[in-house]
Scaffold this motif. Structure first.
Motif, short mmCIF file in Angstrom:
data_model
loop_
_atom_site.label_atom_id
_atom_site.label_comp_id
_atom_site.label_asym_id
_atom_site.label_seq_id
_atom_site.Cartn_x
_atom_site.Cartn_y
_atom_site.Cartn_z
N UNK A 158 -21.68 8.74 -49.09
CA UNK A 158 -19.96 8.90 -48.79
C UNK A 158 -18.99 8.80 -49.75
N UNK A 159 -19.03 7.17 -50.55
CA UNK A 159 -17.55 7.34 -50.88
C UNK A 159 -18.13 8.38 -52.44
N UNK A 160 -19.04 8.56 -53.16
CA UNK A 160 -19.65 9.57 -54.00
C UNK A 160 -18.51 11.73 -53.61
N UNK A 161 -18.57 11.56 -52.16
CA UNK A 161 -18.86 12.69 -51.77
C UNK A 161 -20.22 13.92 -52.02
N UNK A 162 -20.93 13.58 -52.26
CA UNK A 162 -21.25 14.37 -52.69
C UNK A 162 -22.55 15.19 -51.04
N UNK A 163 -22.67 16.62 -51.68
CA UNK A 163 -23.41 17.31 -50.81
C UNK A 163 -24.53 16.80 -50.43
N UNK A 164 -25.73 17.22 -49.57
CA UNK A 164 -26.55 16.63 -48.96
C UNK A 164 -27.37 17.44 -50.04
N UNK A 165 -27.27 18.27 -51.22
CA UNK A 165 -28.54 18.51 -51.97
C UNK A 165 -28.99 17.78 -52.77
N UNK A 166 -28.01 17.15 -52.93
CA UNK A 166 -27.70 15.40 -54.75
C UNK A 166 -28.77 14.82 -54.15
N UNK A 167 -30.29 14.36 -55.22
CA UNK A 167 -30.51 13.02 -54.40
C UNK A 167 -29.47 11.96 -54.60
N UNK A 168 -29.97 11.42 -54.12
CA UNK A 168 -29.65 9.33 -54.36
C UNK A 168 -30.53 7.88 -54.40
N UNK A 169 -30.52 7.62 -55.43
CA UNK A 169 -32.02 6.46 -55.72
C UNK A 169 -31.59 5.45 -55.99
N UNK A 170 -31.98 4.06 -55.56
CA UNK A 170 -31.64 3.30 -56.67
C UNK A 170 -32.29 3.10 -57.95
N UNK A 171 -32.19 2.78 -58.83
CA UNK A 171 -32.82 2.69 -60.38
C UNK A 171 -32.38 0.77 -60.30
N UNK A 172 -33.33 0.43 -61.61
CA UNK A 172 -33.09 -0.81 -62.87
C UNK A 172 -32.92 0.17 -64.03
N UNK A 173 -32.34 0.17 -64.62
CA UNK A 173 -32.62 0.53 -65.59
C UNK A 173 -32.90 0.03 -66.81
N UNK A 174 -33.19 -0.95 -66.41
CA UNK A 174 -33.94 -1.97 -67.70
C UNK A 174 -35.54 -1.53 -67.31
N UNK A 175 -36.11 -1.24 -66.24
CA UNK A 175 -37.72 -0.55 -65.94
C UNK A 175 -37.75 0.60 -66.36
N UNK A 177 -40.64 2.09 -64.71
CA UNK A 177 -40.88 2.47 -64.02
C UNK A 177 -39.78 2.97 -63.37
N UNK A 178 -38.77 2.26 -63.32
CA UNK A 178 -37.96 2.60 -62.74
C UNK A 178 -36.82 3.88 -63.03
N UNK A 180 -38.74 5.40 -65.40
CA UNK A 180 -39.57 7.00 -65.48
C UNK A 180 -39.14 7.97 -64.07
N UNK A 181 -39.51 6.82 -63.17
CA UNK A 181 -38.52 7.77 -61.47
C UNK A 181 -37.74 8.45 -61.31
N UNK A 182 -36.35 7.63 -62.28
CA UNK A 182 -35.24 8.45 -62.30
C UNK A 182 -35.06 9.98 -62.50
N UNK A 183 -36.31 9.97 -63.90
CA UNK A 183 -36.27 11.24 -64.55
C UNK A 183 -37.21 12.37 -63.53
N UNK A 184 -37.97 11.51 -63.05
CA UNK A 184 -38.92 12.32 -62.29
C UNK A 184 -38.27 13.04 -60.87
N UNK A 185 -37.65 12.65 -60.50
CA UNK A 185 -36.91 12.68 -58.97
C UNK A 185 -35.86 14.21 -59.48
N UNK A 186 -34.95 13.95 -61.08
CA UNK A 186 -34.18 15.00 -61.45
C UNK A 186 -34.66 15.91 -62.00
#
Ligand SMILES: Nc1nc2c(ncn2[C@@H]2O[C@H](COP(=O)(O)OP(=O)(O)OP(=O)(O)O)[C@@H](O)[C@H]2O)c(=O)[nH]1
Ligand SMILES: [Mg+2]
Lengths: 200, 166
Positions: A158-175, A177-178, A180-186
């Motif tokens: 909501x704060x970013x006023x994203x269109x519905x189609x844009x995925x949002x996910x949590x990441x820990x950039x140090x991990x 696996x996390x 990787x998951x972000x790139x897979x999502x993208x």
């Protein structure tokens, strides 16, 4: 078939892999370099570009002494996908004054990860604006630093006023696996957004 | 959510910065490079300098290019991720150290960005030097696909599979 590091002079064309790129954008200290480093097969490298914001048409150094210049450092990492495809990940600084670099970065990019730092969410607004305007598919990866308010993903959306189609996910950039998951999502999102409008 | 401003969708006619390839000011007494192009370290200001204080690449890089800041036509098509490779039988004649260093790196396919980072030479300069090497036939790139072309579906699928395998 020639391998990626072939030095076979007979067939130089096939020895040269195809390169694709993903942009990792976000504010100062949002974790861009960390995310790139988590998945890259090389320690992230840094290169720099120097530009001025005025003076089209200058082909040599005469007369450029007084132009305002900006140097931007770009971090990048590499993932060899297969002998024919190399993926580059570019960490792009989100400050306004680096915008000149973004057109080049966005050109032909597969997509982008926008790192949203919940300590200062507004530092990724520019990146969201930019990718929206350029039509570059992106996902928003929320990294939660210690001590930062724990927002719900819906609140970030909501704060970013994203269109519905844009995925949002949590990441820990140090991990790894996390990251990787972000790139897979993208990439999944990119493939889905390429699908032609349904007609049967 | 208190304390967090909401993004406003921008005015579509909002100004976009023009990207112009012009070079930095001349300041003969500075060293032109401050040791970037190495693995980055952490911290908020890593590798970033601003326009306020000219600091960075100055005279020496453009000595390498004989003062030119624009590449030849071929060099102008070099994207950050264009992969370059030394041509078979290149480099029989002696070259200046920078061009030789580029050729040495190009024994394996390598991207423009990586050449710049590994040699610690700014991208704009690398593009000029590579433009010369391309024009002379010492290096070549993969058959030209327009940089603006988006990756094909099968490439995307391969990328997805490759990331999953990491
Ligand atoms: N808790 C937490 N810390 C992180 C995360 N990602 C990065 N960090 C830490 O945040 C600091 C900054 O990370 P960087 O990767 O250097 O951030 P950056 O976006 O590249 O920073 P600049 O290039 O300076 O803008 C480092 O100390 C990281 O270890 C994350 O997901 N969670
Ligand atoms: Mg960084």
């Amino acid at each position: 078939m020639a391998s990626a590091d072939s030095e076979n002079p007979q067939d130089p064309q096939t020895a040269i892999p195809h390169a694709v790129k993903i942009i990792v954008a976000g504010g100062f200290g949002a974790g861009k370099t960390t995310l790139v480093g988590a998945v890259s097969e090389i320690t992230p490298l840094s290169t720099e570009e120097v530009m001025t914001e005025a003076g089209y048409g200058i082909d040599d150094l005469a007369g450029v002494e007084n132009k305002t210049t900006t140097t931007v450092a770009l971090d990048f990492g590499r993932i060899t996908i297969n002998p024919d495809i190399v993926l580059y990940l570019f960490g792009a600084p989100g400050q306004d004054r680096f915008w000149f670099m973004w057109d080049e970065l966005a050109e032909g990019a597969l997509g982008a990860v926008v790192l949203a730092d919940t300590r200062r969410l507004d530092t990724c607004f520019h990146a969201v604006d930019f990718f929206e305007r350029r039509g570059v598919p992106f996902v928003v990866a929320v990294n939660r630093f210690e001590g930062a308010t724990a927002y719900e993903m819906a609140e970030v959306r909501e704060a970013l006023d994203l269109s519905d189609g844009v995925p949002v996910l949590m990441v820990d950039a140090r991990e790894r696996e996390s990251a990787k998951e972000t790139l897979v999502c993208l990439v999944t999102h990119v493939i889905e957004s390429r699908r032609p409008a349904m007609s049967g | 959510m208190s304390g967090v401003g909401k993004r406003r969708r921008p005015n579509p006619s909002g100004a976009v910065h023009a990207r112009v390839e012009v070079e930095p000011s001349l300041e003969p007494n500075r060293t032109w490079h401050r040791g970037r192009g190495h693995p980055t370290s952490e911290g908020p200001a890593t590798g970033v300098t601003t326009g306020d204080a000219p600091a960075g690449p100055l005279v020496r890089p453009y000595t390498m290019t004989k003062g030119r800041t624009r590449p030849t036509e071929q060099g102008g098509r070099l994207d950050l991720i264009t992969i370059v490779m030394a041509s078979p039988g290149h480099g029989r004649c002696p070259r200046d150290p920078e061009r030789q260093a580029i050729l040495d790196l190009c024994h394996r396919p390598i991207s423009v960005a990586e050449i710049s980072a590994r040699l610690d030479i700014p991208l704009t300069v690398i593009r000029v030097l590579l433009g010369d090497l391309l024009a002379e036939g010492d290096v070549h790139t993969r058959a030209a696909t327009p940089m603006t072309k988006l990756p094909e579906k099968k490439v995307l699928q391969a990328v997805l599979d490759g990331i999953r395998r990491l």
